[in-house]
Scaffold this active site. Sequence first.
Site, PDB file in Angstrom:
ATOM      1  N   CYS A   2       0.902  -1.102  -0.006  1.00 28.89           N
ATOM      2  CA  CYS A   2      -0.123   0.083  -0.243  1.00 28.89           C
ATOM      3  C   CYS A   2       0.770   1.221   0.027  1.00 28.89           C
ATOM      4  O   CYS A   2       2.165   1.359   0.651  1.00 28.89           O
ATOM      5  CB  CYS A   2      -1.021  -0.075   1.190  1.00 28.89           C
ATOM      6  SG  CYS A   2      -2.100  -1.222   1.387  1.00 28.89           S
ATOM      7  N   ARG A  27       5.649  -0.692  -4.579  1.00 31.86           N
ATOM      8  CA  ARG A  27       5.601  -1.263  -2.975  1.00 31.86           C
ATOM      9  C   ARG A  27       4.635  -2.434  -3.186  1.00 31.86           C
ATOM     10  O   ARG A  27       4.387  -3.227  -2.450  1.00 31.86           O
ATOM     11  CB  ARG A  27       4.784  -0.098  -2.206  1.00 31.86           C
ATOM     12  CG  ARG A  27       5.785   0.933  -1.941  1.00 31.86           C
ATOM     13  CD  ARG A  27       5.042   2.159  -1.257  1.00 31.86           C
ATOM     14  NE  ARG A  27       4.699   1.652   0.174  1.00 31.86           N
ATOM     15  CZ  ARG A  27       5.426   2.018   1.130  1.00 31.86           C
ATOM     16  NH1 ARG A  27       6.569   2.408   1.247  1.00 31.86           N
ATOM     17  NH2 ARG A  27       4.870   1.408   2.170  1.00 31.86           N
ATOM     18  N   TRP A  74      -3.072  -2.816  -1.368  1.00 34.82           N
ATOM     19  CA  TRP A  74      -2.610  -4.048  -1.498  1.00 34.82           C
ATOM     20  C   TRP A  74      -3.572  -5.042  -0.493  1.00 34.82           C
ATOM     21  O   TRP A  74      -3.276  -4.723   0.606  1.00 34.82           O
ATOM     22  CB  TRP A  74      -1.133  -4.297  -1.358  1.00 34.82           C
ATOM     23  CG  TRP A  74      -0.664  -5.599  -1.714  1.00 34.82           C
ATOM     24  CD1 TRP A  74      -0.078  -5.885  -3.084  1.00 34.82           C
ATOM     25  CD2 TRP A  74      -0.277  -6.783  -0.764  1.00 34.82           C
ATOM     26  NE1 TRP A  74       0.414  -7.090  -2.745  1.00 34.82           N
ATOM     27  CE2 TRP A  74       0.372  -7.564  -1.373  1.00 34.82           C
ATOM     28  CE3 TRP A  74      -0.606  -6.883   0.441  1.00 34.82           C
ATOM     29  CZ2 TRP A  74       0.735  -9.045  -1.007  1.00 34.82           C
ATOM     30  CZ3 TRP A  74      -0.105  -8.149   1.093  1.00 34.82           C
ATOM     31  CH2 TRP A  74       0.464  -9.263   0.250  1.00 34.82           C
ATOM     32  N   ASN A 100      -2.717   2.885   5.696  1.00 32.96           N
ATOM     33  CA  ASN A 100      -2.032   1.645   5.386  1.00 32.96           C
ATOM     34  C   ASN A 100      -1.810   0.908   6.850  1.00 32.96           C
ATOM     35  O   ASN A 100      -1.809   1.643   7.702  1.00 32.96           O
ATOM     36  CB  ASN A 100      -0.479   2.005   4.994  1.00 32.96           C
ATOM     37  CG  ASN A 100      -0.282   2.563   3.517  1.00 32.96           C
ATOM     38  OD1 ASN A 100      -1.273   2.480   3.041  1.00 32.96           O
ATOM     39  ND2 ASN A 100       0.737   2.765   3.233  1.00 32.96           N
ATOM     40  N   GLY A 101      -1.866  -0.330   6.708  1.00 31.46           N
ATOM     41  CA  GLY A 101      -1.784  -1.112   7.976  1.00 31.46           C
ATOM     42  C   GLY A 101      -2.845  -2.045   8.454  1.00 31.46           C
ATOM     43  O   GLY A 101      -3.562  -2.403   7.355  1.00 31.46           O
ATOM     44  N   GLU A 444      20.661 -16.577  -1.903  1.00 31.46           N
ATOM     45  CA  GLU A 444      20.130 -15.470  -2.406  1.00 31.46           C
ATOM     46  C   GLU A 444      20.119 -15.672  -4.023  1.00 31.46           C
ATOM     47  O   GLU A 444      18.991 -15.051  -4.486  1.00 31.46           O
ATOM     48  CB  GLU A 444      21.148 -14.402  -2.039  1.00 31.46           C
ATOM     49  CG  GLU A 444      21.195 -13.053  -2.723  1.00 31.46           C
ATOM     50  CD  GLU A 444      19.733 -12.204  -2.464  1.00 31.46           C
ATOM     51  OE1 GLU A 444      19.077 -13.017  -1.366  1.00 31.46           O
ATOM     52  OE2 GLU A 444      19.224 -11.432  -3.263  1.00 31.46           O
ATOM     53  N   LYS A 448      16.458 -14.984  -5.778  1.00 30.70           N
ATOM     54  CA  LYS A 448      16.157 -13.780  -6.639  1.00 30.70           C
ATOM     55  C   LYS A 448      15.709 -14.478  -8.047  1.00 30.70           C
ATOM     56  O   LYS A 448      14.898 -14.123  -8.727  1.00 30.70           O
ATOM     57  CB  LYS A 448      17.724 -13.252  -7.211  1.00 30.70           C
ATOM     58  CG  LYS A 448      17.591 -11.899  -7.646  1.00 30.70           C
ATOM     59  CD  LYS A 448      17.840 -10.936  -6.528  1.00 30.70           C
ATOM     60  CE  LYS A 448      16.951 -11.172  -5.454  1.00 30.70           C
ATOM     61  NZ  LYS A 448      17.208 -10.179  -4.458  1.00 30.70           N
ATOM     62  N   GLU A 451      11.982 -15.552  -7.424  1.00 31.32           N
ATOM     63  CA  GLU A 451      11.155 -14.512  -7.327  1.00 31.32           C
ATOM     64  C   GLU A 451      10.537 -13.792  -8.588  1.00 31.32           C
ATOM     65  O   GLU A 451       9.582 -13.275  -8.911  1.00 31.32           O
ATOM     66  CB  GLU A 451      12.109 -13.499  -6.324  1.00 31.32           C
ATOM     67  CG  GLU A 451      11.291 -12.158  -5.875  1.00 31.32           C
ATOM     68  CD  GLU A 451      12.217 -11.195  -5.282  1.00 31.32           C
ATOM     69  OE1 GLU A 451      13.410 -11.473  -5.238  1.00 31.32           O
ATOM     70  OE2 GLU A 451      11.539 -10.323  -4.596  1.00 31.32           O
ATOM     71  N   HIS A 467      21.812 -36.206   0.369  1.00 37.74           N
ATOM     72  CA  HIS A 467      20.989 -36.465   1.580  1.00 37.74           C
ATOM     73  C   HIS A 467      19.499 -36.400   1.315  1.00 37.74           C
ATOM     74  O   HIS A 467      18.479 -36.045   2.115  1.00 37.74           O
ATOM     75  CB  HIS A 467      21.509 -35.545   2.953  1.00 37.74           C
ATOM     76  CG  HIS A 467      22.814 -35.814   3.252  1.00 37.74           C
ATOM     77  ND1 HIS A 467      23.203 -37.090   4.235  1.00 37.74           N
ATOM     78  CD2 HIS A 467      23.992 -35.256   3.338  1.00 37.74           C
ATOM     79  CE1 HIS A 467      24.530 -37.038   4.349  1.00 37.74           C
ATOM     80  NE2 HIS A 467      25.012 -35.831   3.887  1.00 37.74           N
ATOM     81  N   LYS A 564       7.482  -4.600  -2.215  1.00 39.30           N
ATOM     82  CA  LYS A 564       8.861  -4.143  -1.734  1.00 39.30           C
ATOM     83  C   LYS A 564       9.082  -3.834  -0.384  1.00 39.30           C
ATOM     84  O   LYS A 564      10.074  -4.260  -0.013  1.00 39.30           O
ATOM     85  CB  LYS A 564       9.151  -2.674  -2.667  1.00 39.30           C
ATOM     86  CG  LYS A 564      10.329  -2.238  -2.088  1.00 39.30           C
ATOM     87  CD  LYS A 564      11.548  -2.988  -3.047  1.00 39.30           C
ATOM     88  CE  LYS A 564      13.170  -2.305  -2.743  1.00 39.30           C
ATOM     89  NZ  LYS A 564      14.018  -3.231  -3.045  1.00 39.30           N
TER      90      LYS A 564
HETATM   91  O1  M6R Z   1      13.161  -4.276   3.431  1.00 39.16           O
HETATM   92  P1  M6R Z   1      13.619  -5.571   3.738  1.00 39.16           P
HETATM   93  O2  M6R Z   1      15.105  -5.976   3.738  1.00 39.16           O
HETATM   94  O3  M6R Z   1      13.518  -5.852   5.368  1.00 39.16           O
HETATM   95  O4  M6R Z   1      12.888  -6.851   3.102  1.00 39.16           O
HETATM   96  C1  M6R Z   1      13.188  -8.095   3.481  1.00 39.16           C
HETATM   97  C2  M6R Z   1      12.298  -9.059   2.208  1.00 39.16           C
HETATM   98  O5  M6R Z   1      11.233  -8.532   2.193  1.00 39.16           O
HETATM   99  C3  M6R Z   1      13.270  -8.661   1.131  1.00 39.16           C
HETATM  100  O6  M6R Z   1      14.639  -8.784   1.194  1.00 39.16           O
HETATM  101  C4  M6R Z   1      12.785  -9.780  -0.248  1.00 39.16           C
HETATM  102  O7  M6R Z   1      13.027 -10.974   0.147  1.00 39.16           O
HETATM  103  C5  M6R Z   1      13.108  -9.033  -1.459  1.00 39.16           C
HETATM  104  N1  M6R Z   1      12.210  -8.772  -2.394  1.00 39.16           N
HETATM  105  C6  M6R Z   1      14.196 -10.084  -2.123  1.00 39.16           C
HETATM  106  O8  M6R Z   1      14.645  -9.582  -3.280  1.00 39.16           O
END
Ligand code: M6R
Length: 569
Positions: A2, A27, A74, A100-101, A444, A448, A451, A467, A564
Amino acid sequence: MCGIIGYIGMQKASTILIEGLKSLEYRGYDSVGIATLDHGRIRIRKNIGMVSEVADSLKFEEMEGTIGIGHTRWATHGVVSEENAHPHFGKSEKIAAVHNGVIENFAELREEMKDHRFRSETDSELIPHLIEEHLDGSFIDAFIKSLKKLEGSYAVVAVDAAEEKLYLARKNSPLVIGIGKGEMFCASDIPAMLKHTRQFVPLEEGDIAILTRESYQIFNHDGKTVIRKPITVKWSMEQAQKSGFPHFMLKEIHEQKHTVSESLAANVDKAKKLIENHERIDIVACGTSYHAGLMLAYLLSKKGKNAHAYIASDYPFIAKPDEKTLMVAISQSGETADILQAIKAKSSGKIAITNAVGSSIARICDATIYMNAGPEVGVAATKTFTAQLAIVFRLAYEKVPEPGNLIETMLSKEDEIRKIAEKLSKKEHAFFLARGSNVPIAYEGSLKFKEITYIHSEAYPAGELKHGTLSLVTEGTPVIALAPKDETTAKLLGNIKETKARGATVISLTNDANVKKESDYVIDIPVVDARLYPLALAIPLQLLAYHVSVLRGINPDRPRNLAKSVTVE
Ligand code: M6R
């Protein structure tokens, strides 16, 4: 998740709100709306869809007035629908608000207002209704009384048809005031206002504010004035826009040639002292930031510290800091709800590593290290991850080896990576393998990849293959091996051979001749100090995920179902 934007000034509010909403798109949202105040009348237009589509079809630009509020929603409470989109009116059409919230006690509060007709299923609509319910004197009194009734989290902006003012409040959800000349702004984050000002006042927990064209006033819940000093942000608008790249993500990947050195120069002195003075260190983070946390835990453990990285949302269930524990919260946004929850625990000290000046996490902690990576708009964290790595290195090493032109060298491999991406783009699964300190980078790389490509992928410390996972490796299964020459290479080579023997297509990131021989595709890693390999490996994995995503026709900046800044638990 949001986004909120508010404006009060002399310009046409609708134009400023549309622009602001566009810059909040990253966002994550499913519907959009604005309200403007014109000659004592509030008008709302809203619908599901993208900002440009909705703004065009509902002719936002035609809405008159120099005061307004806007929102990207959202969905949390209630389906994605026009009725549930914000802004919401109260009982009459004299008050409108965006939120928001999550209001946790909204069902009870709605129950108390039986004579009100609610038009949506949202918890948010309750807020303007509550204000109206309490309105028997000044608006600010009614606003404060209403906020006192709310349990949960909120960033709220409300407008009253009878006054040329905006009313703001925050609790566990970000809201920032932007200070202009003869005009004031507010938004969920700074980039939404950067075109207009560089002076900001991030609201703190429990702050309530009134904006007029000329001033801002901030109060606490007792109505007492509190002083918040403005901060000046140096980010340029250009930094916050695409600079000719097709996507923010690619721009942000390329920005790493500057941002890594900025992050390596971060001030870590206070945090480093805190680490030196503590034996037990609990690191809490989520997603990409958790992978940086794993790296920190690994490097501090090597130095003999009792350091562990925890997924923030699970921390309260599996660990409890004692009075000697130092907590480290890593979060690019500084607003992740799971982390805010985790760091509520009592500890001996708290360090924040964040990219967001004045964010909630920064304010809660005793020492804050700013990543200095500039605004990151793509949902996938890229430059903020290498910024986190740079800071982790600063915290763990006496002296970080000089990366020289390592980042440029890795970025220059984009063409060959794109060719490998073509092979991967048609696959359904991928495995990422590494050993030792490169394992967090494999995690990571895999995150990525899944995602933004929507291809199933998993990452493993390579020793774990036999394993369980090896049963999934068949003819043509892509195995991406992070294998620069270091103390783990001999064993990793054995694991690569195990996958090869079962028909895997091996893509290795390596500088080792034996690994190269076993590989179908190689991304060459320069020979550098082994401590820098995680940094070197992170970049080609970002490029690989990016190009596979684009080849599959996905917008890597806005992966489905993701946001985001994850401000709900
Ligand atoms: O803002 P933050 O670093 O706390 O966010 C944590 C995760 O939501 C963030 O790293 C998410 O995994 C990314 N979109 C990955 O690319």
